[in-house]
Motif scaffolding. Structure first.
Motif, mmCIF file in Angstrom:
data_model
loop_
_atom_site.group_PDB
_atom_site.id
_atom_site.type_symbol
_atom_site.label_atom_id
_atom_site.label_comp_id
_atom_site.label_asym_id
_atom_site.label_seq_id
_atom_site.Cartn_x
_atom_site.Cartn_y
_atom_site.Cartn_z
ATOM 1 N N GLU A 170 -54.088 9.743 -24.692
ATOM 2 C CA GLU A 170 -55.392 9.421 -25.263
ATOM 3 C C GLU A 170 -56.186 8.496 -24.349
ATOM 4 O O GLU A 170 -57.405 8.645 -24.205
ATOM 5 C CB GLU A 170 -55.217 8.756 -26.636
ATOM 6 C CG GLU A 170 -56.533 8.469 -27.336
ATOM 7 C CD GLU A 170 -56.330 7.719 -28.639
ATOM 8 O OE1 GLU A 170 -56.854 8.175 -29.662
ATOM 9 O OE2 GLU A 170 -55.638 6.671 -28.622
ATOM 10 N N ILE A 211 -58.263 10.415 -21.607
ATOM 11 C CA ILE A 211 -59.484 11.116 -22.010
ATOM 12 C C ILE A 211 -60.555 10.138 -22.483
ATOM 13 O O ILE A 211 -61.747 10.385 -22.290
ATOM 14 C CB ILE A 211 -59.194 12.183 -23.090
ATOM 15 C CG1 ILE A 211 -58.593 11.557 -24.354
ATOM 16 C CG2 ILE A 211 -58.290 13.260 -22.548
ATOM 17 C CD1 ILE A 211 -58.429 12.566 -25.488
ATOM 18 N N CYS A 230 -64.113 9.942 -20.570
ATOM 19 C CA CYS A 230 -65.354 10.086 -21.338
ATOM 20 C C CYS A 230 -66.320 8.952 -20.998
ATOM 21 O O CYS A 230 -67.509 9.181 -20.766
ATOM 22 C CB CYS A 230 -65.046 10.097 -22.830
ATOM 23 S SG CYS A 230 -66.502 10.347 -23.873
ATOM 24 N N LYS A 263 -59.036 17.727 -24.253
ATOM 25 C CA LYS A 263 -58.759 17.114 -25.562
ATOM 26 C C LYS A 263 -58.165 18.145 -26.517
ATOM 27 O O LYS A 263 -57.252 17.835 -27.297
ATOM 28 C CB LYS A 263 -60.041 16.526 -26.149
ATOM 29 C CG LYS A 263 -59.847 15.815 -27.488
ATOM 30 C CD LYS A 263 -61.147 15.212 -27.969
ATOM 31 C CE LYS A 263 -60.933 14.411 -29.256
ATOM 32 N NZ LYS A 263 -60.528 15.260 -30.395
ATOM 33 N N THR A 301 -54.767 17.415 -28.410
ATOM 34 C CA THR A 301 -54.794 17.118 -29.845
ATOM 35 C C THR A 301 -54.930 18.347 -30.732
ATOM 36 O O THR A 301 -54.730 18.260 -31.943
ATOM 37 C CB THR A 301 -55.954 16.163 -30.177
ATOM 38 O OG1 THR A 301 -57.204 16.831 -29.901
ATOM 39 C CG2 THR A 301 -55.870 14.903 -29.330
ATOM 40 N N ILE A 309 -64.716 11.818 -28.810
ATOM 41 C CA ILE A 309 -63.285 11.524 -28.965
ATOM 42 C C ILE A 309 -62.889 11.405 -30.428
ATOM 43 O O ILE A 309 -61.900 12.000 -30.874
ATOM 44 C CB ILE A 309 -62.907 10.234 -28.211
ATOM 45 C CG1 ILE A 309 -63.308 10.341 -26.734
ATOM 46 C CG2 ILE A 309 -61.411 9.977 -28.352
ATOM 47 C CD1 ILE A 309 -62.653 11.465 -25.989
#
Length: 264
Positions: free
Chosen positions: A68, A71, A75, A134, A138, A225
């Motif tokens: 996590e 990313i 971002c 992502k 996820t 996100i």
């Protein structure tokens, strides 16, 4: 030429210049425009390895996903790079295009627009790759991502206005190029890109709130996100502020461009 034809003429020039810049940037390389996709992919891969495997960093104590952090960081950097790519070029925009200065029919005002448009294309490609990454991690992408163009509006207005101002100032004050370079590095470190906003000590938080890049980074990250739209009051406040900076920058450019030919 009526107003509508003039607008169409300017729009066509802007699009042609953006296309030319994107092509010229990778001219001579074997992979050409593919580097626009390869570069962010490599960045995501490196960030993922470094922060998840070496540092084993997590964005918060509640987070259990080591990937996590990568990313979230990517971002924030992509949002900041949209701003920094334009601003770092702005002081030299007119100086690097002196052949257009003495052409009466050429609208110099479009040069910052071209810079913003080029940076926007690069950033949107990075955002798309970020969302794909992502999704792999996820298996979830929120519907709110379709609002990304709206979320970016305050940043685009702010960046364009500042670009108009700096591109004009760069003609009269050549040292501004070095000042801007230092300022961009400082802004990157003073924005919550590598760390969450709640990690900022309370006594210094007001300084971060004065930094407009903070809100742009946070709003984009919240949308892409975590999948929720920023506070409406804050969004419209920054939108109005961005439009104000844009108008002031444009008026400054229009007023000062009369002296470009004499100096250059």
């Amino acid at each position: 030429m009526d107003l509508q034809k003039l607008k169409d003429f300017h729009l066509n020039i802007i699009l042609q210049f953006i296309k030319r810049e994107l092509i010229t940037k990778y001219k001579g390389s074997y992979l050409g425009f593919l580097w626009t996709f390869i570069t962010p992919i490599l960045m995501i891969t490196v960030y993922t390895f470094v922060f998840s495997e070496i540092f084993q960093a997590k964005w918060s104590s509640a987070s259990q996903n080591k990937l996590e952090f990568a990313i979230i960081l990517f971002c924030g950097l992509t949002t900041f790079n949209l701003f920094s790519e334009v601003i770092s070029r702005s002081p030299s925009l007119i100086l690097n295009n002196t052949n257009y200065v003495k052409k009466v029919v050429f609208p110099l005002e479009i040069l910052p627009l071209v810079a913003v448009g080029t940076a926007l294309v690069n950033s949107l490609i990075s955002f798309v790759l970020l969302l794909l990454f992502k999704l792999l991690i996820t298996s979830v992408i929120s519907w709110s991502v379709i609002l990304l163009p709206i979320i970016l509006l305050p940043l685009l207005f702010f960046t364009l206005g500042l670009s108009w101002f700096l591109s004009s100032l760069g003609v009269y004050f050549r040292d501004i190029n070095y000042i801007v370079g230092i300022g961009i590095q400082a802004l990157m470190l003073l924005s919550p890109i590598f760390y969450p906003a709640n990690a900022i000590p309370e006594q210094y938080r007001f300084l971060y709130n004065l930094n407009p890049i903070t809100s742009y980074v946070e709003d984009t990250r919240n949308l892409l996100i975590w999948g929720y739209f920023p506070n409406l009051f804050g969004f419209f406040y920054h939108l109005i502020f961005g439009i104000f900076v844009c108008l002031v920058g444009y008026l400054w450019f229009r007023k000062t461009k009369r002296g470009f030919a004499d100096i250059l």
